[in-house]
Design a protein around this motif. Structure first.
Motif, mmCIF file in Angstrom:
data_model
loop_
_atom_site.group_PDB
_atom_site.id
_atom_site.type_symbol
_atom_site.label_atom_id
_atom_site.label_comp_id
_atom_site.label_asym_id
_atom_site.label_seq_id
_atom_site.Cartn_x
_atom_site.Cartn_y
_atom_site.Cartn_z
ATOM 1 N N PRO A 1 10.836 0.531 49.095
ATOM 2 C CA PRO A 1 11.129 1.908 48.847
ATOM 3 C C PRO A 1 11.990 2.219 50.078
ATOM 4 C CG PRO A 1 8.570 1.328 49.195
ATOM 5 C CD PRO A 1 9.214 0.376 49.371
ATOM 6 N N GLN A 2 12.756 3.332 49.836
ATOM 7 C CA GLN A 2 13.331 3.655 51.013
ATOM 8 C C GLN A 2 12.600 4.255 52.147
ATOM 9 O OE1 GLN A 2 16.293 6.664 50.035
ATOM 10 N NE2 GLN A 2 17.585 6.592 51.728
ATOM 11 N N ARG A 3 11.538 4.910 52.188
ATOM 12 C CA ARG A 3 10.648 5.270 53.133
ATOM 13 C C ARG A 3 9.711 4.315 53.654
ATOM 14 N NH1 ARG A 3 9.087 11.393 51.037
ATOM 15 N NH2 ARG A 3 11.288 11.708 50.117
ATOM 16 N N PHE A 4 10.104 3.002 53.601
ATOM 17 C CA PHE A 4 8.930 1.852 53.955
ATOM 18 C C PHE A 4 9.153 1.891 55.490
ATOM 19 C CE2 PHE A 4 8.277 -2.288 55.671
ATOM 20 C CZ PHE A 4 7.406 -2.694 54.575
ATOM 21 N N VAL B 1 7.763 8.807 64.977
ATOM 22 C CA VAL B 1 9.219 9.337 64.418
ATOM 23 C C VAL B 1 9.169 10.654 63.878
ATOM 24 C CG1 VAL B 1 10.823 8.718 62.563
ATOM 25 C CG2 VAL B 1 9.521 7.072 63.347
ATOM 26 N N GLU B 2 8.053 11.028 63.553
ATOM 27 C CA GLU B 2 7.889 12.562 63.232
ATOM 28 C C GLU B 2 8.028 13.506 64.463
ATOM 29 O OE1 GLU B 2 6.441 15.191 59.758
ATOM 30 O OE2 GLU B 2 5.860 13.239 59.728
ATOM 31 N N ALA C 1 19.732 -7.541 58.007
ATOM 32 C CA ALA C 1 20.184 -6.575 57.358
ATOM 33 C C ALA C 1 19.150 -5.222 57.173
ATOM 34 C CB ALA C 1 20.851 -6.635 56.042
ATOM 35 N N GLU C 2 17.969 -5.779 57.276
ATOM 36 C CA GLU C 2 17.231 -4.642 56.899
ATOM 37 C C GLU C 2 16.749 -3.804 58.280
ATOM 38 O OE1 GLU C 2 13.458 -7.159 55.771
ATOM 39 O OE2 GLU C 2 13.944 -6.118 53.518
ATOM 40 N N LEU C 3 17.440 -4.347 59.295
ATOM 41 C CA LEU C 3 17.371 -3.439 60.543
ATOM 42 C C LEU C 3 18.182 -2.058 60.340
ATOM 43 C CD1 LEU C 3 17.556 -5.921 63.463
ATOM 44 C CD2 LEU C 3 15.794 -4.410 63.109
ATOM 45 N N ARG C 4 19.082 -2.095 59.601
ATOM 46 C CA ARG C 4 19.980 -1.204 59.302
ATOM 47 C C ARG C 4 19.513 -0.146 57.888
ATOM 48 N NH1 ARG C 4 25.499 -2.305 61.084
ATOM 49 N NH2 ARG C 4 25.411 -4.187 62.478
ATOM 50 N N GLN C 5 18.395 -0.742 57.507
ATOM 51 C CA GLN C 5 17.864 0.214 56.251
ATOM 52 C C GLN C 5 16.615 0.971 56.907
ATOM 53 O OE1 GLN C 5 17.322 -2.761 53.602
ATOM 54 N NE2 GLN C 5 19.308 -3.364 53.295
ATOM 55 N N GLY C 6 16.230 2.246 56.277
ATOM 56 C CA GLY C 6 15.258 3.038 56.507
ATOM 57 C C GLY C 6 15.638 4.442 57.049
ATOM 58 N N ASP C 7 14.942 5.317 57.638
ATOM 59 C CA ASP C 7 14.910 6.424 58.109
ATOM 60 C C ASP C 7 14.909 7.533 56.708
ATOM 61 O OD1 ASP C 7 17.567 5.806 60.318
ATOM 62 O OD2 ASP C 7 15.595 4.962 60.227
ATOM 63 N N ALA D 1 24.860 9.869 62.333
ATOM 64 C CA ALA D 1 24.833 8.184 62.522
ATOM 65 C C ALA D 1 23.540 7.834 63.027
ATOM 66 C CB ALA D 1 26.172 7.543 62.580
ATOM 67 N N THR D 2 23.033 6.729 62.809
ATOM 68 C CA THR D 2 22.356 5.670 63.504
ATOM 69 C C THR D 2 23.508 4.936 64.357
ATOM 70 O OG1 THR D 2 20.268 5.660 62.424
ATOM 71 C CG2 THR D 2 20.672 3.833 63.740
ATOM 72 N N ALA D 3 23.553 4.799 65.432
ATOM 73 C CA ALA D 3 25.022 4.235 66.069
ATOM 74 C C ALA D 3 25.491 2.904 65.528
ATOM 75 C CB ALA D 3 24.836 4.220 67.683
ATOM 76 N N GLY D 4 26.592 2.880 64.859
ATOM 77 C CA GLY D 4 27.142 1.813 64.522
ATOM 78 C C GLY D 4 26.770 1.430 63.116
ATOM 79 N N VAL D 5 25.908 2.416 62.601
ATOM 80 C CA VAL D 5 25.617 2.103 61.255
ATOM 81 C C VAL D 5 26.284 3.040 60.066
ATOM 82 C CG1 VAL D 5 23.505 1.774 59.749
ATOM 83 C CG2 VAL D 5 23.308 1.231 61.944
#
Ligand code: SF4
Ligand code: SF4
Length: 213
Positions: free
Chosen positions: A34-37, A105-106, A157-163, A185-189
Motif C-alpha cells: 500500500p502507498q502508506r506502507f 515523520v508526523e 527502487a522501493e527507496l523511492r516509493q512511500g510518503d 520533491a524528495t530530492a532527485g525523485v
C-alpha cells in the motif's frame, strides 16, 4: 479417543490443493505494498541539494521507542548544510528498536524524514542496524546507501516509493494542496504522485475553502 479416518483426511488435503493460494513465493515474488506502507526511513534534501533536517530533535522527542538520536549544530555561515540556523550534525536511528509507527515523520516540521517501501533490513551485526547519516541522507541523485544492497531481497527502487500517508495527515497534505508548492520533491525523485482517489487537477484552494471541505 478419536478415530482417524484417512479418507476424510485426504479429502481435506485435496480440497486445499485446488483453493486459491494466499501465499506468494517471497522473495522472488513480492506483493504490491500500500502507498502508506511504513518501511525504512530516509532523510530528504531540497532540490538545491540542501538537507531538509534542521536538527530540531522533535522526531527524537516524539519517538515512543526512543531509538532516534539527533544532535543539531549551527550552520557554517560560508557553507550551510541546511536552510536556517542549524542542521542535523548527528542523526542515528536504531532500526532494531524502531516500531515503524511514523510518529517521527508526523512530527518533522520540514518533511526531512520520511519512510520508504523498503523493509528488508537484516544485518549480521547489531551495530549495522544503527543507521547513521550515511545510510539515511539521500544523495543528490535521489539514491541512498542501503546495507546489503547485493541481497536478492533488496529492491532499491522501493527507496523511492512511500510518503503517501503524509498527504492525509500533515496540514499541508490536504487534497486541496496536492501537487502545489508544499509538496515539493524528495530530492532527485521528482514530484510525489497523487494518492488515489485524490487528483492533481484539484489545485490549490484558499485556506478558508479547504477548511470547509
Ligand atoms: S517510526 Fe516510530 S519508532 Fe521508528 S524512529 Fe520513527 S517514531 Fe521512532
Ligand atoms: S528529521 Fe525533522 S524533526 Fe527530526 S531533527 Fe530533523 S528537522 Fe527535526
Amino acid at each position: 479417543m478419536g478415530f482417524f479416518d484417512p479418507v476424510a483426511g485426504f479429502a481435506v488435503t485435496l480440497r486445499q490443493i485446488f483453493k486459491r493460494k494466499v501465499t506468494t513465493q517471497y522473495p522472488e515474488e513480492k506483493r504490491t505494498k500500500p502507498q502508506r506502507f511504513h518501511g525504512r526511513h530516509v532523510l530528504n534534501r531540497y532540490p538545491d541539494g540542501m538537507e531538509k533536517c534542521i536538527g530540531c530533535e522533535l522526531c527524537a522527542g516524539v519517538c515512543p521507542a526512543r531509538c532516534i538520536y539527533v544532535r543539531g549544530k549551527d550552520n557554517p555561515a560560508d557553507e550551510p548544510v541546511s536552510p536556517g540556523e542549524r542542521f542535523g550534525f548527528v542523526y542515528e536511528i536504531n532500526m532494531l528498536r524502531c516500531i515503524f509507527c511514523a510518529m517521527c515523520v508526523e512530527a518533522c516540521p520540514t518533511e526531512a524524514i520520511t519512510m520508504t517501501h523498503l523493509f528488508e533490513m537484516s544485518v549480521g551485526d547489531r551495530q549495522d542496524a544503527i543507521y547513521t547519516k550515511t545510510e539515511l541522507v539521500m544523495d543528490p541523485d535521489g539514491s541512498v546507501p542501503h546495507p546489503q544492497p547485493e541481497s536478492i531481497l533488496i529492491d532499491l527502487a522501493e527507496l523511492r516509493q512511500g510518503d503517501g500517508w503524509m498527504r492525509a495527515t500533515a496540514p499541508a497534505g490536504r487534497a486541496a494542496y496536492e501537487g502545489v508548492g508544499g509538496w515539493t520533491a524528495t530530492a532527485g525523485v521528482g514530484m510525489r504522485e497523487p494518492e488515489p482517489p485524490q487528483s492533481p487537477a484539484s489545485g490549490p484552494q484558499s485556506l478558508e475553502e479547504s477548511e470547509e471541505v
